[in-house]
Enzyme design. Structure first.
Site, PDB file in Angstrom:
ATOM      1  N   ARG A 143       0.846  -1.201   0.000  1.00 39.90           N
ATOM      2  CA  ARG A 143       0.000   0.000   0.000  1.00 39.90           C
ATOM      3  C   ARG A 143       0.886   1.257   0.000  1.00 39.90           C
ATOM      4  NH1 ARG A 143      -2.049   1.529   6.049  1.00 39.90           N
ATOM      5  NH2 ARG A 143      -0.400   0.509   7.225  1.00 39.90           N
ATOM      6  N   GLU A 172     -18.207   4.720  -1.036  1.00 35.54           N
ATOM      7  CA  GLU A 172     -17.411   4.026  -2.052  1.00 35.54           C
ATOM      8  C   GLU A 172     -18.161   3.816  -3.363  1.00 35.54           C
ATOM      9  OE1 GLU A 172     -15.885   3.116   1.993  1.00 35.54           O
ATOM     10  OE2 GLU A 172     -17.868   2.948   1.050  1.00 35.54           O
ATOM     11  N   PHE A 229     -14.287  -2.789   0.517  1.00 38.67           N
ATOM     12  CA  PHE A 229     -15.228  -1.775   0.060  1.00 38.67           C
ATOM     13  C   PHE A 229     -15.150  -1.562  -1.451  1.00 38.67           C
ATOM     14  CE2 PHE A 229     -13.919  -0.077   4.406  1.00 38.67           C
ATOM     15  CZ  PHE A 229     -14.853  -0.866   5.054  1.00 38.67           C
ATOM     16  N   HIS A 261      -5.373  -3.125   1.783  1.00 37.58           N
ATOM     17  CA  HIS A 261      -5.845  -3.885   2.952  1.00 37.58           C
ATOM     18  C   HIS A 261      -6.604  -5.147   2.541  1.00 37.58           C
ATOM     19  CE1 HIS A 261      -4.865   0.022   4.581  1.00 37.58           C
ATOM     20  NE2 HIS A 261      -4.968  -0.461   5.823  1.00 37.58           N
ATOM     21  N   ASP A 281      -8.107  -5.617  12.244  1.00 38.06           N
ATOM     22  CA  ASP A 281      -9.384  -5.085  11.760  1.00 38.06           C
ATOM     23  C   ASP A 281     -10.467  -6.159  11.692  1.00 38.06           C
ATOM     24  OD1 ASP A 281      -8.231  -2.652  11.601  1.00 38.06           O
ATOM     25  OD2 ASP A 281      -8.209  -2.506   9.421  1.00 38.06           O
ATOM     26  N   ARG A 284      -1.655  -4.492   3.639  1.00 35.07           N
ATOM     27  CA  ARG A 284      -1.324  -3.640   4.782  1.00 35.07           C
ATOM     28  C   ARG A 284       0.024  -4.023   5.399  1.00 35.07           C
ATOM     29  NH1 ARG A 284      -4.825  -3.664  10.429  1.00 35.07           N
ATOM     30  NH2 ARG A 284      -3.673  -2.036  11.534  1.00 35.07           N
TER      31      ARG A 284
END
Length: 313
Positions: free
Chosen positions: A10, A58, A83, A109, A117, A167
């Site tokens: 990322r 999104e 998303f 991610h 998460d 991530r």
């Protein structure tokens, strides 16, 4: 012995966008209130007039990106994979895929390595979803070098592209003069004669480490980096089937619909061979440190080594 450099892809995405932004004034970056996490904040700082924060919306972001692409600009729409591919699937399919618009989706991610998460954010289905959209290119880079090259290639390709980033910081394995990225062309990182390991994303470095352990046991494992899931390098799969007769796919993604499924499609049609799929086995993830989750779900080098060894024997 020097420590291996590790960088999250990322981060590579953010850096690559800045470099491309310097060269191409038609590049526009969109985000959904996650610029710090997706690292598009780097682009926002460098080119604030070409960065659009669409807020926590999104689906709307994908529609905005489609509109921008229709004007001739090249938008990169960025959000978490859950998303970008999950929540906004209908917009990606109908507003980007169907009209074949030049939209690039930067999905960060992805996979189990999202860690703390938890299951709601650990998208292990995105490759499967994006593969089904006609004309969509699907790329899952293995390290910093490849991620930057993939972003550049995505910009140069005319049409929709889905880019998958992680991530977790991962080892840099492609930092050599011979490295060349080409959409749809796999890279053989290690030659072998007993079994072929076809890996993608962060599992490439884990598979290389597993191959080293297998070599110590007298098992010669070929390792192929399949950075592009669609279009898949079918020639590489057919050649591997003919060469070793045994293929193992490794991915930080569900075993349903991802790299393993794509490889099995080719093998079944063009090159019969034994195939074992290593990935997330039809289950949701859970909250926990990324490295521990990768080990628990059998995606670390030791687990790959044990599974491949049993498969070959």
């Amino acid at each position: 012995m020097s420590e291996v450099k590790k960088i999250a892809t990322r981060e590579s995405y953010g850096n690559a966008l800045v470099e491309l932004g310097k060269e191409h004034e038609d590049l526009v970056v969109l985000d959904a209130d996650l610029a710090e996490a997706t690292k598009t904040g780097m682009f926002k700082k460098a080119f604030p007039e070409r960065h659009i924060d669409c807020g926590i919306a999104e689906c709307n972001m994908i529609g905005v990106a489609a509109g921008i692409a229709a004007t001739g600009k090249v938008p990169f729409a960025s959000s978490f994979a859950m998303f970008a591919a999950g929540r906004a699937f209908e917009q990606v399919r109908n507003s980007v895929g169907y009209p074949k618009l030049n939209v690039k989706i930067g999905a960060t991610h992805a996979g189990i390595s999202v860690g703390e998460d938890g299951a709601t954010h650990q998208c292990n289905e995105d490759i499967a979803l994006m593969r089904t959209i006609p004309g969509m290119i699907v790329i899952n880079p293995s390290d910093d070098v490849e991620a930057k090259a993939a972003v550049k290639a995505a910009y140069e390709h005319v049409g929709p592209v889905y880019l998958r980033f992680g991530r977790l910081a991962v080892p840099v394995i492609n930092d050599n003069a011979e490295y060349k990225f080409e959409i749809g062309k796999a890279i053989t990182l290690r030659e072998g004669t007993d079994v072929t390991i076809i890996a993608t994303g962060l599992e490439v470095s884990e598979s290389l480490a597993a191959a080293e352990k297998l070599a110590a046991d007298g098992i010669s494992a070929e390792v192929i980096n399949m950075h592009t899931i669609k279009p898949l390098d079918e020639a590489a799969v057919v050649a591997a089937a003919a060469k070793t007769g045994k293929i193992v796919t490794v991915e930080e993604h569900s075993v349903i619909g991802g790299l393993g499924s794509a490889v099995c499609d080719v093998v079944a049609e063009k090159a019969p061979a034994k195939v074992m799929k290593i990935g997330v086995n039809d289950t949701f993830g859970e909250s926990g440190p990324a490295v521990e989750l990768i080990k628990k779900y059998g995606l670390d080098a030791d687990s790959i080594y044990a599974k491949v060894k049993a498969f070959v024997k």
